[in-house]
Design an enzyme around this catalytic site. Structure first.
Site, PDB file in Angstrom:
ATOM      1  N   VAL A 249       0.932  -0.929   0.465  1.00 20.21           N
ATOM      2  CA  VAL A 249      -0.160  -0.178   0.016  1.00 20.21           C
ATOM      3  C   VAL A 249       0.683   1.463   0.298  1.00 20.21           C
ATOM      4  O   VAL A 249       0.986   2.359  -0.401  1.00 20.21           O
ATOM      5  CB  VAL A 249      -1.403  -0.492   1.347  1.00 20.21           C
ATOM      6  CG1 VAL A 249      -1.462   1.301   1.660  1.00 20.21           C
ATOM      7  CG2 VAL A 249      -2.340  -1.227   0.786  1.00 20.21           C
ATOM      8  N   ALA A 250       1.952   1.479   0.737  1.00 21.48           N
ATOM      9  CA  ALA A 250       2.752   2.434   0.788  1.00 21.48           C
ATOM     10  C   ALA A 250       4.044   2.852  -0.551  1.00 21.48           C
ATOM     11  O   ALA A 250       3.750   3.675  -1.125  1.00 21.48           O
ATOM     12  CB  ALA A 250       3.785   2.098   2.053  1.00 21.48           C
TER      13      ALA A 250
ATOM     14  N   ILE B  42       2.568   1.451  -3.515  1.00 19.50           N
ATOM     15  CA  ILE B  42       2.117   2.063  -4.610  1.00 19.50           C
ATOM     16  C   ILE B  42       0.988   3.251  -4.557  1.00 19.50           C
ATOM     17  O   ILE B  42       0.498   3.391  -3.896  1.00 19.50           O
ATOM     18  CB  ILE B  42       1.022   1.187  -4.904  1.00 19.50           C
ATOM     19  CG1 ILE B  42       1.881  -0.396  -5.132  1.00 19.50           C
ATOM     20  CG2 ILE B  42       0.302   1.513  -6.131  1.00 19.50           C
ATOM     21  CD1 ILE B  42       1.029  -1.387  -5.171  1.00 19.50           C
TER      22      ILE B  42
ATOM     23  N   GLU C  54      -1.411   5.443  -5.147  1.00 15.87           N
ATOM     24  CA  GLU C  54      -2.614   5.270  -5.806  1.00 15.87           C
ATOM     25  C   GLU C  54      -3.010   6.702  -6.434  1.00 15.87           C
ATOM     26  O   GLU C  54      -4.515   6.484  -7.424  1.00 15.87           O
ATOM     27  CB  GLU C  54      -3.935   5.077  -4.452  1.00 15.87           C
ATOM     28  CG  GLU C  54      -3.734   2.943  -3.648  1.00 15.87           C
ATOM     29  CD  GLU C  54      -2.337   3.527  -2.862  1.00 15.87           C
ATOM     30  OE1 GLU C  54      -1.712   4.922  -3.204  1.00 15.87           O
ATOM     31  OE2 GLU C  54      -2.237   2.727  -1.884  1.00 15.87           O
TER      32      GLU C  54
ATOM     33  N   ASP D 266       0.104  19.939 -44.417  1.00 15.07           N
ATOM     34  CA  ASP D 266      -0.652  20.738 -45.436  1.00 15.07           C
ATOM     35  C   ASP D 266      -0.556  22.053 -45.861  1.00 15.07           C
ATOM     36  O   ASP D 266      -0.569  22.973 -44.779  1.00 15.07           O
ATOM     37  CB  ASP D 266      -2.198  20.090 -45.810  1.00 15.07           C
ATOM     38  CG  ASP D 266      -2.516  20.273 -47.021  1.00 15.07           C
ATOM     39  OD1 ASP D 266      -2.191  20.000 -47.765  1.00 15.07           O
ATOM     40  OD2 ASP D 266      -3.830  20.428 -47.299  1.00 15.07           O
TER      41      ASP D 266
ATOM     42  N   ASN E 168      -1.231   8.689   2.446  1.00 10.91           N
ATOM     43  CA  ASN E 168      -1.423   8.869   0.890  1.00 10.91           C
ATOM     44  C   ASN E 168      -3.127   9.558   0.294  1.00 10.91           C
ATOM     45  O   ASN E 168      -2.483  10.123  -0.887  1.00 10.91           O
ATOM     46  CB  ASN E 168      -1.917   7.686   0.039  1.00 10.91           C
ATOM     47  CG  ASN E 168      -0.606   6.470   0.388  1.00 10.91           C
ATOM     48  OD1 ASN E 168       0.908   7.382   0.998  1.00 10.91           O
ATOM     49  ND2 ASN E 168      -0.543   4.700  -0.063  1.00 10.91           N
TER      50      ASN E 168
ATOM     51  N   ASP F 167      -0.812  13.025  -0.910  1.00 12.44           N
ATOM     52  CA  ASP F 167      -0.891  12.527  -2.384  1.00 12.44           C
ATOM     53  C   ASP F 167      -1.758  13.210  -4.127  1.00 12.44           C
ATOM     54  O   ASP F 167      -0.925  13.624  -4.646  1.00 12.44           O
ATOM     55  CB  ASP F 167      -1.175  10.368  -2.943  1.00 12.44           C
ATOM     56  CG  ASP F 167       0.086   9.459  -2.086  1.00 12.44           C
ATOM     57  OD1 ASP F 167       1.453  10.615  -1.493  1.00 12.44           O
ATOM     58  OD2 ASP F 167       0.155   8.365  -2.618  1.00 12.44           O
TER      59      ASP F 167
END
Length: 903
Positions: free
Chosen positions: A291-292, A294, A296, A338, A733, A737
């Site tokens: 959990v730490a 990754i 999220e 073009d 997190n 995060d």
């Protein structure tokens, strides 16, 4: 064998432009006046099918949604959620599942319109068609057209099938959407050589093009997917949309993160068992570590940062249809563009005048009703110049007016250009028409290539004529030199022809102008004319494009012109825009080999070239493929149906919004609402900023999460008296995060971002230098947090012994505040004072810091939340330790950045 099958097997239908039209009618078993019978139509419709574009294999909504879950990162999150549920860490598992679902829903909603190009092709066919059936002209749905139908078209109509012309009257078509040719195509009936290029098949009309002048009848030779339009549709279906560089980089990054996480977990799990820790206890610790480790918040922060980039670009008239495309432009190092309507204004303008022994380039100033004579100002006083303006205004069937509401115009684009020149020359056309009322006209035709008008005036009659240089000069017997009319000798005739040829080779479309005064009405007034001069025309470049191309070059981006237009015209525009030099060559589509036949020398020649002319849709696709094979990130601009396959194949397809066809807009990933090439430069800058922002918040998230990983593993391996709990890790997190990372995602571009070269396409999101910085940052934060715990214990609570709960609380809050302050370390622009960085100036960063601190304080003040998190710091002394060590980590990181030990 049915009639239509026997017809389709005949070799004559392969090159209908090379077959005489009576033979074509016989081949298709139809009548030019009566058309097909109703019974025959039913048979042919049954055999040939409906005249419509077939859809390719479409992705269902369910698959679009499922694709949001197919990525290594989502798989990693799913494993973490599964393990959380297995060990009954319900809050952890539910939080991760919510993150996965939110990210998938956002991606699904933003990409619903990504695969609609074939629907746009269908919509273009839903127009009526006028045909001859059973001797009568009737209107039918265009889907019911069959080979052999006699199709009638006139000015303003869209052509609904490919047809071989059998008779016409002043017919011109706009085929720019199909061929890239900027000027209307003058149509004719006689057969052409089998090798005639698509843009030069003047006896054919093609599905999806428009009639700009005149009318005509054509026998339908191809319908549906057999048309040139259908061939392009098939290429759109077959062209695979390459994964964007961002998608590739995130996939590579996710795989690396998986292996790093697994390696650390195995290492820590094994170390714990060797230290005598219980198996179940170490397994639970490993879950906490997962959990730490990754981040999220990474998928959702990436998605929202890209979405914010989309909104920013929209303010600059750039509409992005696919999220990951926002970043792609930042890595683009080749833009294939073009010419017509993208680099140029898609208008015909007079830019050059030549009279006897005098010539000048001109620039029209419509608002001020004046002409700027660039190289010869004395020409404005010459009698020949005044006759030139008079002929331009009188021998003209177009309409142009300029008033307070803007320009009003209709008719042939070239004749509109002449009226603009006359307007700027101070000629009042209405007054002139009253002085010279028209009494007769010989319209322009593809056979004579000349137009003439006969006018009455007070002194007799005045004849005005214009046309192709060689054709009109052949009808002139004299030339106006000064104020005298002198015989046009063979030597002088050749001199005029040489001047016209030289200017045509430079990219101008040249027309000759002549007049004649008569006392009585002449029987044939298009002979014995007096040549007065030549005018050269061009589709002028957009004024802002030169600066935009220069900025692209300074940013290390190669701009390549790919057009269906004439090589000389393309070269002229390219030189004017600084895209090419006078000495540079132009690669002609007629000399381009099939992709599989290219030698290494051919490939190098293509890569080094800046201008490609007379190219086909297949050539454009091959060029994009070649650049991509050379590891280049390709941006492709276009507005026509012919651009759609290459737009879809390119890393970033950019369609024009004003003049672009719906097909091009649907095939592209981005649309320029204002058609301005300069908007691409703004989009490139924003794309680069997005990539840098993604790097910033990835570094921030990983360094924060890795610090948690190091703290937990250190406490576990060394058997310390304190540890973080899984629920506390989730809370950290969620607080640190998301909000700071979101603020980083909307940071303005660094000051010098457009003065560096594009990153190579293989540049990872996190390279070796940045991985080093992540580990250094996380080690410093970890040491500061653990140091805060030991300082609190030694200075304040040593006599009381180890208070596990207090140590946990000091660690918990020191880590939170260290991570919150760490967001201010995410500026990597060197040589700039801290308070001048883009991070320090980002108000959203400060909002995030304040909000995160507020949430953290509330988590302590609100009793139920405090109990769930199991926190209760005893006094202000411990809060002082928390604050000091949080700032210590920040200042140490700032110091090593200033010393340039890390980025």
């Amino acid at each position: 064998m049915s009639t239509i099958n026997s017809i389709q097997q005949n070799d004559g239908l392969k090159n209908p432009w090379a077959v005489d039209h009576p033979a074509m009618l016989k081949l298709l078993q139809t009548d030019a006046d009566a058309g097909l019978s109703a019974e025959e139509v039913v048979k042919r419709l049954r055999s040939a099918g409906y005249n419509k574009i077939e859809s390719g294999k479409r992705i269902s909504l369910a698959m679009v949604l499922i694709n949001q879950f197919i990525s290594p990162f989502v798989l990693l999150l799913g494993i973490a959620a599964g393990l959380s549920f297995f060990f009954k860490e319900w809050l952890d598992g539910i939080a991760i599942i919510v993150v996965i679902l939110i990210n998938a829903i956002i991606g699904f909603l933003m990409e619903l319109q990504a695969e609609q190009s074939m629907e746009a092709l269908k919509k273009l066919t839903r127009v009526p068609a006028r045909v001859m059936r059973d001797g009568k002209q009737i209107e039918i749905p265009s889907e019911e057209l069959v080979p052999g139908d006699i199709l009638f078209v006139e000015s303003g109509d869209m052509v609904t099938a490919d047809g071989r012309l059998i008779r016409l009257s002043q017919l011109q078509t706009d085929e720019s959407a199909l061929t890239g040719e900027s000027l209307p195509v003058e149509k004719l009936v006689p057969p052409l050589n089998e090798q005639t290029a698509l843009a030069e098949r003047a006896n054919m009309i093609y599905k999806g093009t428009f009639v700009s002048k005149g009318n005509g009848y054509a026998v339908v030779v191809s319908t549906g997917m057999s048309t040139e339009f259908g061939a392009i549709a098939r290429m759109v279906q077959q062209a695979e949309q390459a994964a964007t560089p961002l998608e590739k980089k995130i996939a590579i990054f996710s795989k690396k993160l998986i292996w790093i996480t697994v390696a650390l977990l195995v290492l820590i799990f094994t170390a714990g068992l060797l230290n005598g820790k219980p198996f179940v206890s170490m397994l639970e610790t490993s879950i906490a570590l997962a959990v730490a480790a990754i981040p999220e918040g990474l998928p959702i922060v990436s998605t929202l940062a890209l979405a914010y980039g989309m909104l920013r670009m929209a303010r600059h008239n750039v509409i992005v249809k696919k999220l990951s495309s926002v970043e792609t432009l930042g890595g683009t190092n080749v833009i294939c563009t073009d010419k017509t309507g993208t680099l140029t204004q898609n208008k015909i303008e007079a830019v050059y005048i030549h009279i006897h022994q005098a010539s000048t380039e001109i620039k029209l100033d419509l608002p001020n009703q004046s002409i700027h004579f660039i190289s010869n100002t004395s020409i404005s006083n010459a009698p020949a110049y005044h006759h030139l303006g008079r002929v331009a205004a009188l021998c003209n069937t177009a309409y142009f007016d300029l008033d307070g509401k803007g320009e009003t115009e209709s008719g042939d684009p070239l004749e509109i250009g002449l009226l603009k020149m006359a307007y700027c020359a101070g000629i009042n056309r209405q007054d002139l028409q009253q002085l010279f009322p028209k009494i007769d006209e010989v319209p322009f035709s593809s056979e004579t290539k000349i137009m003439g008008t006969l006018h009455k005036n007070n002194e007799g009659y005045y004849i005005a004529a214009k046309g192709a240089v060689e054709e009109l000069i052949a009808r002139c017997t004299s030339v106006l030199e000064g104020s005298e009319i002198v015989p046009l000798t063979e030597e002088k005739r050749n001199q005029w022809l040489d001047i016209a040829e030289k200017r045509a080779q430079s990219g101008l479309r040249m027309l000759a102008f002549a007049f004649r005064d008569e006392d009585v009405i002449p029987k044939d007034f298009l002979h014995q004319l007096t040549l007065t001069g030549l005018i050269g025309f061009i589709d002028p470049p957009r004024p802002e494009v030169r600066a935009a191309i220069a900025e692209c070059k300074s940013a290390g981006i190669k701009v390549v012109m790919i057009t269906g237009d004439h090589p000389a015209t393309a070269k002229n525009i390219a030189v004017q825009l600084g895209l090419a030099k006078e000495t540079d060559g132009v690669i002609h589509g007629g000399t381009m080999k099939h992709f599989n036949e290219l030698t290494q020398g051919d490939k190098e020649k293509w890569i080094n070239a800046s201008v490609f002319a007379r190219v086909s849709p297949k050539h454009k696709l091959d060029l994009v493929t070649l650049y991509q094979n050379e590891k280049m990130v390709v941006g492709m601009t276009g507005d026509g149906v012919n651009d759609a396959p290459a737009l879809k194949k390119a890393d970033i397809g950019i369609a024009m919004g004003e003049r672009g066809t719906q097909v091009a807009q649907e095939a592209a990933a981005m649309v320029l609402k204002d058609d301005a090439f300069s908007s691409i430069v703004l989009a490139v800058k924003q794309g680069r900023a997005i990539f840098e922002n993604i790097r910033k918040f990835v570094i921030f998230l990983l360094s924060c999460n890795l610090s948690e990983l190091l703290i937990i593993s250190t406490a576990s391996v060394l058997n310390l008296h304190f540890q973080l709990f899984p629920l506390q890790i989730l809370f950290i997190n969620l607080v640190t995060d998301v909000l700071p990372a979101l603020a980083l995602g909307v940071t303005e571009a660094e000051p010098h971002i457009m003065q560096r070269k594009p990153y190579p396409s293989e540049t990872p999101i996190i390279d070796k230098e940045r991985w080093t910085a992540i580990f250094v940052y996380s080690i410093i934060i970890s040491i500061a947090c653990i140091g805060g715990v030991f300082t609190s214990h030694e200075l304040l609570h040593n006599q009381e012994g180890w208070n596990t709960e207090l140590c946990n609380n000091v660690l918990f809050y020191t880590l939170i505040f260290s991570q919150i302050l760490h967001v201010l370390n995410m500026s990597f622009e060197k040589g700039i004072a801290f308070y001048k960085t883009e991070i320090f100036k980002n108000r959203y960063v400060w909002y995030a810091i304040i909000l995160c601190i507020a949430i953290t304080v509330l988590s302590f003040l609100i009793s139920p939340v405090r109990k769930v998190l199991d926190v209760s710091i005893y006094g202000w002394n411990d809060w002082t330790i928390v604050t000091l060590f949080s700032f210590l980590s920040f200042f140490v990181i700032q110091l090593i950045k200033r010393l340039r030990w890390v980025i």
